[in-house]
Design an enzyme around this catalytic site. Structure first.
Site, PDB file in Angstrom:
ATOM      1  N   TYR A  48       1.150  -0.936  -0.176  1.00  0.00           N
ATOM      2  CA  TYR A  48       0.366   0.121   0.233  1.00  0.00           C
ATOM      3  C   TYR A  48       0.700   0.986  -0.108  1.00  0.00           C
ATOM      4  O   TYR A  48       1.778   1.250   0.413  1.00  0.00           O
ATOM      5  CB  TYR A  48      -1.064   0.288   1.018  1.00  0.00           C
ATOM      6  CG  TYR A  48      -1.842   0.837   0.962  1.00  0.00           C
ATOM      7  CD1 TYR A  48      -3.543   1.268   0.280  1.00  0.00           C
ATOM      8  CD2 TYR A  48      -1.787   2.926   1.611  1.00  0.00           C
ATOM      9  CE1 TYR A  48      -3.693   1.738   0.395  1.00  0.00           C
ATOM     10  CE2 TYR A  48      -2.169   3.587   1.589  1.00  0.00           C
ATOM     11  CZ  TYR A  48      -3.560   3.240   0.835  1.00  0.00           C
ATOM     12  OH  TYR A  48      -4.808   4.517   1.026  1.00  0.00           O
ATOM     13  N   GLN A  66       8.554  15.701  10.636  1.00  0.00           N
ATOM     14  CA  GLN A  66       7.560  14.746  10.722  1.00  0.00           C
ATOM     15  C   GLN A  66       5.560  15.432  10.775  1.00  0.00           C
ATOM     16  O   GLN A  66       4.787  14.453  11.003  1.00  0.00           O
ATOM     17  CB  GLN A  66       8.091  13.976  11.922  1.00  0.00           C
ATOM     18  CG  GLN A  66       9.866  13.249  11.581  1.00  0.00           C
ATOM     19  CD  GLN A  66       9.405  12.337  10.188  1.00  0.00           C
ATOM     20  OE1 GLN A  66       8.291  11.604  10.078  1.00  0.00           O
ATOM     21  NE2 GLN A  66       9.935  12.284   9.860  1.00  0.00           N
ATOM     22  N   HIS A 125       3.527  15.515   8.012  1.00  0.00           N
ATOM     23  CA  HIS A 125       2.567  14.300   7.260  1.00  0.00           C
ATOM     24  C   HIS A 125       1.555  14.160   6.812  1.00  0.00           C
ATOM     25  O   HIS A 125       0.352  14.084   5.971  1.00  0.00           O
ATOM     26  CB  HIS A 125       3.385  12.841   7.515  1.00  0.00           C
ATOM     27  CG  HIS A 125       4.494  12.262   6.854  1.00  0.00           C
ATOM     28  ND1 HIS A 125       4.343  12.606   5.677  1.00  0.00           N
ATOM     29  CD2 HIS A 125       6.188  12.080   7.666  1.00  0.00           C
ATOM     30  CE1 HIS A 125       5.604  11.561   5.557  1.00  0.00           C
ATOM     31  NE2 HIS A 125       6.562  12.346   7.419  1.00  0.00           N
ATOM     32  N   GLU A 184       7.896   5.662  16.930  1.00  0.00           N
ATOM     33  CA  GLU A 184       7.779   5.371  15.344  1.00  0.00           C
ATOM     34  C   GLU A 184       9.898   5.557  15.270  1.00  0.00           C
ATOM     35  O   GLU A 184      10.234   4.615  14.873  1.00  0.00           O
ATOM     36  CB  GLU A 184       7.156   5.632  13.940  1.00  0.00           C
ATOM     37  CG  GLU A 184       7.627   5.407  12.565  1.00  0.00           C
ATOM     38  CD  GLU A 184       6.480   5.743  12.000  1.00  0.00           C
ATOM     39  OE1 GLU A 184       6.344   5.882  10.840  1.00  0.00           O
ATOM     40  OE2 GLU A 184       5.643   7.308  12.046  1.00  0.00           O
ATOM     41  N   HIS A 185       9.437   6.939  14.871  1.00  0.00           N
ATOM     42  CA  HIS A 185      10.862   7.470  14.516  1.00  0.00           C
ATOM     43  C   HIS A 185      11.588   8.290  16.364  1.00  0.00           C
ATOM     44  O   HIS A 185      11.196   9.039  17.086  1.00  0.00           O
ATOM     45  CB  HIS A 185      10.995   9.337  13.512  1.00  0.00           C
ATOM     46  CG  HIS A 185      10.254   8.382  12.533  1.00  0.00           C
ATOM     47  ND1 HIS A 185       9.013   8.937  12.134  1.00  0.00           N
ATOM     48  CD2 HIS A 185      10.601   8.056  10.874  1.00  0.00           C
ATOM     49  CE1 HIS A 185       8.934   8.152  11.200  1.00  0.00           C
ATOM     50  NE2 HIS A 185       9.931   7.790  10.164  1.00  0.00           N
ATOM     51  N   ASP A 210      13.613   8.396   5.819  1.00  0.00           N
ATOM     52  CA  ASP A 210      12.387   8.351   4.908  1.00  0.00           C
ATOM     53  C   ASP A 210      13.139   8.224   3.221  1.00  0.00           C
ATOM     54  O   ASP A 210      11.988   7.584   2.727  1.00  0.00           O
ATOM     55  CB  ASP A 210      11.847   9.985   5.517  1.00  0.00           C
ATOM     56  CG  ASP A 210      10.693   9.691   6.647  1.00  0.00           C
ATOM     57  OD1 ASP A 210      10.705   9.621   7.368  1.00  0.00           O
ATOM     58  OD2 ASP A 210      10.195  11.470   6.586  1.00  0.00           O
ATOM     59  N   HIS A 255       0.921 -39.473  20.414  1.00  0.00           N
ATOM     60  CA  HIS A 255       2.631 -39.423  20.002  1.00  0.00           C
ATOM     61  C   HIS A 255       3.690 -40.335  20.522  1.00  0.00           C
ATOM     62  O   HIS A 255       4.592 -40.335  19.255  1.00  0.00           O
ATOM     63  CB  HIS A 255       2.496 -38.236  20.982  1.00  0.00           C
ATOM     64  CG  HIS A 255       2.002 -37.049  19.924  1.00  0.00           C
ATOM     65  ND1 HIS A 255       0.372 -36.605  20.172  1.00  0.00           N
ATOM     66  CD2 HIS A 255       2.388 -35.961  19.759  1.00  0.00           C
ATOM     67  CE1 HIS A 255      -0.074 -35.494  19.574  1.00  0.00           C
ATOM     68  NE2 HIS A 255       1.700 -34.363  19.812  1.00  0.00           N
TER      69      HIS A 255
END
Length: 424
Positions: free
Chosen positions: A131, A260, A263, A325-326, A356, A415
């Site tokens: 995606y 950031q 975004h 995340e970062h 990035d 088994h």
């Protein structure tokens, strides 16, 4: 951007904000779950018809638009791209590929005992869906970040979905498809409908085994909903940045926070420091640098924080609690305390924007505190590690009694018997 001390008069407010941030993944997607569920169910039942209806509503898809982006369209976009951008794309692709090649797990086998051999083989996923967001900005970098490691892994069929694909994204698709040994398909759809189409298939789009890539809240919620039927990499929702610093430059820190934050209005931008003076200087710089950046202004006003802690150690603990995340830190020595983060950037000369686009490590990273349980997208997301084992009769007679003892201790007589019959 709000400055909150974790002690003194603002300590109570800081605790409440931090508590909300710790549940941000689940609480954020909850507000779109009902809408996304309706889209996913509709696409699952009505296929292409539903995809076209939803895409017309949200992305302006017309009845004349083919869902599949043709090779000619991609080639034309590449030819229309400047040499400067072509060079940047080639460098990014090369660095991503090299990094992914270094990450590939290896096959091996060994003999713990004579006649007993165990090991593993590595097999690529048969099909994956990548995606690529296409809302506010074209993101050719995300196409390269998702497709390139899949190619390194040897995935046989790669499907890309991106709404209203920009010329730059189609150019990146041409570059990526040139190096694709398997099938490469590019569809001009996005949102929850694209995720559902890749998960369940439609008349035009065949279902894939796994879906990867970042997206907004709708895409993230859709990935979670289909994860029982198609594998997913991780929830990779709106961007998050944490800068944990005691000695950083206010201008550079603010530049990363604004970068950031631009975004998405849902982006999260945080500074953590024990230096009140640094927090105040960064807040002023953020305001100045975001003055002409409306999206950054919106996200910073809603989710921009500078937490001032009593100690350096408290700042480090808080960083790991948030699992960003970062994450930017002051020096390599800080890696000793970092436990939870998608990707780490060290020092003043390492802007997060380099990761990035160019560095090579993937920019598809875990959000919503999923940095506690995994790192970013990698070639490992596109392969399966299959274990293998083999015995000779003599080895089975030697080791088998131990298996029988364990099986009988667990009450699993079948088994135990499956070993006995082969030992005879």
């Amino acid at each position: 951007m709000r400055i909150l001390k974790t002690f003194g008069e603002t300590s109570s407010e800081a605790r409440e904000v931090i508590a909300e941030l710790e549940i941000r993944g689940a609480s954020n997607t909850a507000k779109v779950d009902a809408v996304v569920r309706g889209i996913v169910d509709d696409v699952r039942q009505r296929g292409d018809v539903a995809v076209r209806e939803v895409s017309a509503k949200f992305d302006g898809l017309t009845p004349d638009d083919a869902l599949l982006v043709s090779r000619d369209e991609m080639h034309t976009a590449w030819d229309a791209t400047s040499e400067e951008l072509k060079a940047a794309m080639r460098l990014a692709q090369a660095n991503i590929r090299t990094f992914a090649e270094k990450q590939l797990p290896r096959a091996f086998s060994f003999r713990p005992a004579e006649g007993m051999e165990v090991g593993q083989v590595i097999r690529p996923m048969e099909s994956v869906g990548c995606y690529v967001p296409g809302g506010r900005y074209p993101l050719p970098s995300t196409l390269l970040m998702t497709v390139t490691p899949a190619q390194v892994a040897g995935v046989e069929r790669i499907v890309v979905c991106s709404p209203k694909p920009a010329r730059e994204t189609m150019a990146a698709a041409w570059l990526a498809s040139e190096g694709s040994a398997g099938l490469f398909e590019f569809y001009r759809i996005g949102g929850a409908q694209a995720i559902a189409a890749m998960a369940y298939g439609t008349g035009t789009i065949g279902a894939v085994n796994k879906i990867v890539g970042p997206g907004n809240l709708y895409v993230t919620a859709a990935k979670t909903m289909v994860s029982q039927d198609a594998g997913i990499d991780m929830p990779a929702g709106p961007t998050e940045i944490v800068v944990t610093s005691e000695s950083g430059d206010a201008e550079g820190i603010a530049a990363d926070l604004v970068a950031q934050a631009e975004h998405d209005p849902e982006a999260l931008a945080i500074l953590i420091t024990s230096k009140k003076e640094l927090a105040e200087a960064v807040a002023l710089e953020v305001k100045r640098q975001a003055a002409n950046n409306l999206i950054a202004q919106e996200s910073l006003a809603a989710q921009g924080f500078a937490f001032v802690t009593q100690t350096v150690e408290e700042a480090q603990v808080l960083t790991n609690r948030l699992a960003p995340e970062h994450l930017t830190v002051d020096s390599g020595a800080d890696l000793r305390w970092v436990k939870n983060a998608g990707s780490v950037f060290i020092g003043h000369h390492t802007p997060q924007s380099m990761g990035d686009y160019i560095s090579g490590p993937n920019h598809v990273l875990p959000t919503g505190r999923n940095g506690r349980v995994r790192g970013g997208l990698s070639v490992l997301d596109f392969v399966k590690v299959i274990t293998v084992q083999q015995y000779t009769r003599d080895a089975l007679r030697e080791v088998g009694p131990h298996t029988i003892a364990l099986a009988e201790a667990e009450g699993l007589k079948g088994h135990a018997e499956s070993v006995r019959v082969r030992m005879r």
